[in-house]
Design a protein around this motif. Structure first.
Motif, PDB file in Angstrom:
ATOM      1  N   THR A  36     -11.920  -2.433   8.931  1.00 46.16           N
ATOM      2  CA  THR A  36     -12.292  -3.083   7.676  1.00 46.16           C
ATOM      3  C   THR A  36     -13.732  -2.712   7.371  1.00 46.16           C
ATOM      4  O   THR A  36     -14.543  -2.476   8.288  1.00 46.16           O
ATOM      5  N   MET A  37     -14.044  -2.653   6.087  1.00 44.73           N
ATOM      6  CA  MET A  37     -15.405  -2.312   5.685  1.00 44.73           C
ATOM      7  C   MET A  37     -15.830  -3.248   4.561  1.00 44.73           C
ATOM      8  O   MET A  37     -15.088  -3.449   3.600  1.00 44.73           O
ATOM      9  N   LYS A 126     -14.857  -4.967  -0.514  1.00 43.20           N
ATOM     10  CA  LYS A 126     -14.224  -5.104   0.796  1.00 43.20           C
ATOM     11  C   LYS A 126     -12.941  -4.279   0.803  1.00 43.20           C
ATOM     12  O   LYS A 126     -12.203  -4.260  -0.175  1.00 43.20           O
ATOM     13  N   GLU A 127     -12.712  -3.613   1.921  1.00 47.08           N
ATOM     14  CA  GLU A 127     -11.491  -2.815   2.028  1.00 47.08           C
ATOM     15  C   GLU A 127     -10.973  -2.815   3.457  1.00 47.08           C
ATOM     16  O   GLU A 127     -11.718  -3.025   4.408  1.00 47.08           O
ATOM     17  N   SER A 128      -9.664  -2.572   3.567  1.00 45.26           N
ATOM     18  CA  SER A 128      -9.013  -2.384   4.864  1.00 45.26           C
ATOM     19  C   SER A 128      -8.446  -0.968   4.881  1.00 45.26           C
ATOM     20  O   SER A 128      -7.739  -0.569   3.944  1.00 45.26           O
ATOM     21  N   ASP A 129      -8.751  -0.224   5.934  1.00 43.84           N
ATOM     22  CA  ASP A 129      -8.354   1.179   6.002  1.00 43.84           C
ATOM     23  C   ASP A 129      -7.422   1.444   7.171  1.00 43.84           C
ATOM     24  O   ASP A 129      -7.565   0.850   8.249  1.00 43.84           O
ATOM     25  N   ASP A 143      -7.083   0.020   1.216  1.00 42.43           N
ATOM     26  CA  ASP A 143      -6.616  -1.161   0.492  1.00 42.43           C
ATOM     27  C   ASP A 143      -7.856  -1.910   0.014  1.00 42.43           C
ATOM     28  O   ASP A 143      -8.513  -2.613   0.787  1.00 42.43           O
ATOM     29  N   ILE A 144      -8.203  -1.736  -1.270  1.00 40.96           N
ATOM     30  CA  ILE A 144      -9.411  -2.349  -1.828  1.00 40.96           C
ATOM     31  C   ILE A 144      -9.091  -3.779  -2.263  1.00 40.96           C
ATOM     32  O   ILE A 144      -8.153  -3.989  -3.031  1.00 40.96           O
ATOM     33  N   ASN A 149      -5.099   0.627  -4.573  1.00 42.15           N
ATOM     34  CA  ASN A 149      -4.823   1.271  -3.298  1.00 42.15           C
ATOM     35  C   ASN A 149      -5.127   2.754  -3.458  1.00 42.15           C
ATOM     36  O   ASN A 149      -4.688   3.377  -4.434  1.00 42.15           O
ATOM     37  N   LEU A 150      -5.874   3.312  -2.522  1.00 44.24           N
ATOM     38  CA  LEU A 150      -6.333   4.697  -2.624  1.00 44.24           C
ATOM     39  C   LEU A 150      -6.060   5.451  -1.336  1.00 44.24           C
ATOM     40  O   LEU A 150      -5.855   4.845  -0.284  1.00 44.24           O
TER      41      LEU A 150
END
Length: 199
Positions: A36-37, A126-129, A143-144, A149-150
């Motif tokens: 996560t970032m 915030k995003e989960s990668d 996943d922003i 979603n990118l």
């Protein structure tokens, strides 16, 4: 402190993330990382009064990121200050970029420090990668939170097979995965900032 030279393409995903994960796994990709970032964007106070007159890109070129990263596979955490330098062509495609990073110990203290030298928080992303790899080719699914979603794919300097943007585009097109190939340079920070300043 480290400087990372890279280039990348970023595209919108045209399906739910679980479906894309299954498609990649069926094509021989395996998960190599999950994290996560949390990015806090700080801009100089001198820009605040001009925000309505500037484009998101003009604002973000002077932004500092305070990053909080947590690896979900090994539990490692890292905190850093990041400054990104990007070079664009007239069409808005990213020609080159580099990230300058400095590790820090405390996110809140970093925010206070930048406020003390006349920076203000403009937004938080915030995003989960999930990072997949097949041989030397890696794809990060992003996943922003409250966003798109990118997928993001970077050039690899030590691999002559995928060391240019054109080669990255070819790899993605050849994979035939459900992504929007009409725009290889989706700029998530600009999209999110546009929402905030309500253009």
């Amino acid at each position: 402190m480290g400087i990372k030279q890279e280039n990348e393409i970023t595209m919108k995903v045209n399906c739910v993330i679980s479906e894309l994960c299954k498609i990649l796994e069926d094509k021989g990709f395996t998960v190599v990382d999950r994290f996560t970032m949390n990015d806090i964007f700080m801009i100089p106070n001198t820009l605040k009064s001009k925000i309505k007159d500037l484009t998101s890109r003009e604002i973000l070129k002077d932004a500092i990121l305070i990053r909080d990263i947590e690896n979900k596979l090994n539990g490692n955490k890292s905190k850093k200050i990041t400054f990104k330098k990007k070079e664009f062509n007239k069409h808005g495609d990213i020609l080159a970029q580099e990230s300058i990073n400095c590790d820090i110990l405390n996110i809140n203290e970093a925010v206070i420090f930048f406020q003390a030298i006349h920076y203000s928080k403009i937004m938080n992303i915030k995003e989960s990668d999930i990072v997949y790899r097949r041989k030397d080719f890696e794809i990060a699914i992003k996943d922003i939170e409250n966003g798109d979603n990118l997928i993001e794919v970077e050039t690899v300097s030590n691999n002559v097979n995928i060391d240019t943007i054109e080669k990255l585009k070819t790899q993605i097109i050849d994979l035939q995965i459900p992504v929007d190939t009409s725009n290889f340079f989706v700029k998530k920070a600009e999209i999110e900032l546009d929402k905030i300043i309500k253009r």
